[in-house]
Design a protein around this motif. Structure first.
Motif, PDB file in Angstrom:
ATOM      1  N   CYS A   5      61.973  19.024  37.143  1.00 27.49           N
ATOM      2  CA  CYS A   5      60.871  19.314  36.357  1.00 27.49           C
ATOM      3  C   CYS A   5      59.715  18.219  36.692  1.00 27.49           C
ATOM      4  O   CYS A   5      58.484  18.874  36.937  1.00 27.49           O
ATOM      5  N   LEU A   6      60.171  16.982  36.676  1.00 26.90           N
ATOM      6  CA  LEU A   6      59.123  15.984  36.850  1.00 26.90           C
ATOM      7  C   LEU A   6      58.574  15.883  38.301  1.00 26.90           C
ATOM      8  O   LEU A   6      57.370  15.833  38.666  1.00 26.90           O
ATOM      9  N   ARG A   7      59.363  16.343  39.432  1.00 28.28           N
ATOM     10  CA  ARG A   7      59.061  16.285  40.453  1.00 28.28           C
ATOM     11  C   ARG A   7      57.942  17.543  40.724  1.00 28.28           C
ATOM     12  O   ARG A   7      57.067  17.146  41.616  1.00 28.28           O
ATOM     13  N   LEU A   8      58.389  18.648  40.382  1.00 27.79           N
ATOM     14  CA  LEU A   8      57.470  19.701  40.412  1.00 27.79           C
ATOM     15  C   LEU A   8      55.980  19.435  39.849  1.00 27.79           C
ATOM     16  O   LEU A   8      55.003  19.754  40.391  1.00 27.79           O
ATOM     17  N   ASN A  13      49.767  19.654  42.611  1.00 29.32           N
ATOM     18  CA  ASN A  13      48.402  19.617  43.608  1.00 29.32           C
ATOM     19  C   ASN A  13      48.426  19.738  44.921  1.00 29.32           C
ATOM     20  O   ASN A  13      47.700  20.357  45.368  1.00 29.32           O
ATOM     21  N   SER A  14      49.691  19.188  45.349  1.00 28.27           N
ATOM     22  CA  SER A  14      49.785  19.508  46.795  1.00 28.27           C
ATOM     23  C   SER A  14      50.642  20.914  47.534  1.00 28.27           C
ATOM     24  O   SER A  14      50.560  20.968  48.377  1.00 28.27           O
ATOM     25  N   PHE A  15      51.188  21.438  46.360  1.00 25.00           N
ATOM     26  CA  PHE A  15      51.655  23.074  46.879  1.00 25.00           C
ATOM     27  C   PHE A  15      50.517  23.960  47.524  1.00 25.00           C
ATOM     28  O   PHE A  15      49.325  23.916  46.572  1.00 25.00           O
ATOM     29  N   ALA A  16      50.994  24.944  48.075  1.00 18.53           N
ATOM     30  CA  ALA A  16      50.114  25.733  48.350  1.00 18.53           C
ATOM     31  C   ALA A  16      49.937  26.790  47.265  1.00 18.53           C
ATOM     32  O   ALA A  16      50.959  26.908  46.292  1.00 18.53           O
ATOM     33  N   PRO A  17      49.022  27.684  47.128  1.00 15.09           N
ATOM     34  CA  PRO A  17      48.670  28.311  45.947  1.00 15.09           C
ATOM     35  C   PRO A  17      49.904  29.410  45.587  1.00 15.09           C
ATOM     36  O   PRO A  17      50.203  29.254  44.222  1.00 15.09           O
ATOM     37  N   SER A  58      58.952  21.970  50.152  1.00 10.97           N
ATOM     38  CA  SER A  58      57.803  21.301  49.686  1.00 10.97           C
ATOM     39  C   SER A  58      58.219  20.225  48.715  1.00 10.97           C
ATOM     40  O   SER A  58      57.616  19.185  48.534  1.00 10.97           O
ATOM     41  N   ALA A  59      59.185  20.519  47.738  1.00 11.00           N
ATOM     42  CA  ALA A  59      59.763  19.991  46.892  1.00 11.00           C
ATOM     43  C   ALA A  59      60.652  18.672  47.109  1.00 11.00           C
ATOM     44  O   ALA A  59      61.343  18.216  46.586  1.00 11.00           O
ATOM     45  N   ASN A  60      60.848  18.794  48.585  1.00 12.40           N
ATOM     46  CA  ASN A  60      62.125  18.187  49.210  1.00 12.40           C
ATOM     47  C   ASN A  60      63.677  18.513  48.719  1.00 12.40           C
ATOM     48  O   ASN A  60      64.496  17.591  48.500  1.00 12.40           O
ATOM     49  N   TYR A  61      63.714  19.503  48.430  1.00 12.09           N
ATOM     50  CA  TYR A  61      64.921  20.048  48.051  1.00 12.09           C
ATOM     51  C   TYR A  61      65.600  20.874  49.609  1.00 12.09           C
ATOM     52  O   TYR A  61      64.847  21.384  50.175  1.00 12.09           O
TER      53      TYR A  61
END
Length: 289
Positions: A5-8, A13-17, A58-61
């Motif tokens: 949750c913290l990572r997300l 703001n860096s994620f695509a829509p 994108s979240a490095n998973y």
């Protein structure tokens, strides 16, 4: 491994829509998501499975399974939390404010620890331990953190320079050489003055270490070694407070680890600076500042 949750939240703001839409759903309904298949999550968000996969990357998973596994860990830890943090409200009692501020500081440290990758941290410690000169740069509140770091490392006779003035930073940075280390501190990672200093440092072949928030920011992308801190953004309690706690925690870790590795050679300097500090006290009895 950092909190899901913290990572997300940090990367939002860096994620695509479409990725933001999925991330927001996960943050709003974590208990439901851990029991959903990737198809069910995509349908619930009105997106495609490929969008969910892209969010995970994108979240490095490695994939959706790892994201769900970390999300389940978040939920388990949340149930064990004895004193959850609550924001300060106008008119709160002093006792309530004490509880909120202390809890927030503790949370900032815990969140920062969640983002520390031990292998990357070891690289930073190795570089600083081997360097003859270690500079620290930051502006505003981060400049105060840089000065604190400078004061720590000069105690073990590391040649170190620090200035919160952008013009002085550029001048100091030009004299760095290969084998030296420069630690640049900026929570946002997009402060213009610090980025200009980073560009100068990159031309010197010195090792550039950044301390920023966990995001794809310009400073961390310019750095040879990227370290991340975290803070709790709140309404009354300025986010700068949490940023400071997280940044100080990383500096303390770096300093303590370097002293531990070099203890045989730096002990004499620690003893010397401790005695000198003791002379500044009225009775000379307190050797610690």
């Amino acid at each position: 491994m950092s909190s899901c949750c913290l990572r997300l939240k940090e990367l939002m703001n860096s994620f695509a829509p479409k990725e933001q839409k999925i991330a927001k759903f996960i943050l709003d309904f974590p208990g439901e998501v851990v029991n959903m298949s990737i198809e069910e999550l995509a349908d619930a968000c009105g997106t495609s499975m490929s969008s969910v996969v892209r969010l995970c990357k994108s979240a490095n998973y490695s994939g959706y399974k790892e994201l769900c596994r970390m999300l389940f860990t978040d939920l388990a830890l949340e149930q064990q939390e004895v004193t959850p943090y609550n924001d300060v409200r106008p008119g709160d009692s002093t006792e309530s404010i004490v509880q909120s501020v202390c809890s927030s500081n503790i949370k900032s440290i815990e969140n920062t620890r969640a983002f520390l990758d031990i292998e990357i941290l070891d690289r930073a410690i190795d570089a600083i331990s081997a360097a003859k000169r270690v500079d620290f740069y930051g502006v505003g509140t981060s400049g105060i953190i840089a000065m604190d770091a400078h004061n720590k490392f000069v105690r073990i006779h590391k040649l170190s320079m620090s200035s919160s003035d952008p013009h002085d930073q550029l001048l100091c940075a030009t004299s760095l050489q290969k084998g030296d280390v420069a630690v640049l501190i900026s929570y946002s990672g997009d402060t213009k003055d610090i980025l200009e200093t980073a560009e100068v440092i990159r031309k010197t072949d010195a090792t550039l270490i950044s301390i920023t928030c966990y995001s794809k920011n310009p400073l961390s992308q310019k750095a040879d070694i990227s370290l991340y801190s975290s803070s709790s953004e709140t309404l009354i309690r300025s986010g700068v407070m949490g940023q400071r706690i997280g940044q100080l925690t990383i500096i303390d870790i770096l300093y303590t680890a370097v002293v531990s590795r070099l203890y045989g050679s730096v002990k004499i300097h620690l003893d010397e600076t401790r005695l000198l500090s003791a002379r500044k006290h009225l009775h000379g009895g307190n050797q610690y500042q």
